[in-house]
Design a protein around this motif. Sequence first.
Motif, mmCIF file in Angstrom:
data_model
loop_
_atom_site.group_PDB
_atom_site.id
_atom_site.type_symbol
_atom_site.label_atom_id
_atom_site.label_comp_id
_atom_site.label_asym_id
_atom_site.label_seq_id
_atom_site.Cartn_x
_atom_site.Cartn_y
_atom_site.Cartn_z
ATOM 1 N N VAL A 148 0.844 -1.204 0.000
ATOM 2 C CA VAL A 148 0.000 0.000 0.000
ATOM 3 C C VAL A 148 0.874 1.247 0.000
ATOM 4 C CG1 VAL A 148 -1.634 1.327 1.409
ATOM 5 C CG2 VAL A 148 -2.003 -1.114 1.036
ATOM 6 N N CYS A 149 1.939 1.240 0.803
ATOM 7 C CA CYS A 149 2.853 2.389 0.824
ATOM 8 C C CYS A 149 3.499 2.588 -0.542
ATOM 9 C CB CYS A 149 3.934 2.193 1.885
ATOM 10 S SG CYS A 149 3.312 2.348 3.562
ATOM 11 N N ALA A 150 3.865 1.508 -1.219
ATOM 12 C CA ALA A 150 4.474 1.625 -2.542
ATOM 13 C C ALA A 150 3.496 2.225 -3.540
ATOM 14 C CB ALA A 150 4.952 0.252 -3.013
ATOM 15 N N VAL A 151 2.232 1.825 -3.487
ATOM 16 C CA VAL A 151 1.225 2.371 -4.413
ATOM 17 C C VAL A 151 1.007 3.856 -4.134
ATOM 18 C CG1 VAL A 151 -1.233 2.271 -5.013
ATOM 19 C CG2 VAL A 151 0.103 0.169 -4.833
ATOM 20 N N VAL A 152 0.963 4.253 -2.891
ATOM 21 C CA VAL A 152 0.753 5.661 -2.542
ATOM 22 C C VAL A 152 1.947 6.494 -3.002
ATOM 23 C CG1 VAL A 152 0.568 7.263 -0.603
ATOM 24 C CG2 VAL A 152 -0.833 5.199 -0.653
ATOM 25 N N LEU A 153 3.153 6.016 -2.768
ATOM 26 C CA LEU A 153 4.337 6.756 -3.206
ATOM 27 C C LEU A 153 4.389 6.874 -4.724
ATOM 28 C CD1 LEU A 153 7.133 5.469 -0.800
ATOM 29 C CD2 LEU A 153 6.176 7.765 -0.933
ATOM 30 N N ARG A 154 4.043 5.803 -5.420
ATOM 31 C CA ARG A 154 4.028 5.842 -6.881
ATOM 32 C C ARG A 154 3.019 6.855 -7.388
ATOM 33 N NH1 ARG A 154 2.594 0.712 -10.719
ATOM 34 N NH2 ARG A 154 3.008 1.757 -12.692
ATOM 35 N N SER A 155 1.869 6.888 -6.730
ATOM 36 C CA SER A 155 0.837 7.850 -7.130
ATOM 37 C C SER A 155 1.309 9.280 -6.888
ATOM 38 C CB SER A 155 -0.449 7.565 -6.352
ATOM 39 O OG SER A 155 -1.388 8.581 -6.570
ATOM 40 N N LEU A 156 1.960 9.522 -5.749
ATOM 41 C CA LEU A 156 2.455 10.869 -5.448
ATOM 42 C C LEU A 156 3.535 11.305 -6.438
ATOM 43 C CD1 LEU A 156 2.644 10.775 -1.550
ATOM 44 C CD2 LEU A 156 1.061 12.091 -2.974
#
Length: 104
Positions: A88-96
Amino acid sequence: MFQPKIPTMPQPSGLVTPPVVVQPTTITPGTPAPAPAAAPEPSRPVVQLTPGTAVALVGAGTAVVLVVGTVLVSLLLAVAVTSASVAVCAVVLRSLIASDAKRR
């Protein structure tokens, strides 16, 4: 330079006693010692497996299996939760990062 230097022995100071000479002694054969009598072997206790002890052993074994299983399942669950949170953290960082790149 590469030759070893052997230290010299300092001269002894004080009173020096001559070495003591040890005279050999003769051994006279004596009477042989009697052989020790064979001690009877101690009887090992025999384990009696009664129905009560069998039930207790089965119960203890079941408890051990359940405890070990619970620990292993909880460790597996902890790994699964940790990996899910990292994902989940990886997806959020990628989105940012992607949204920051679109603004420029």
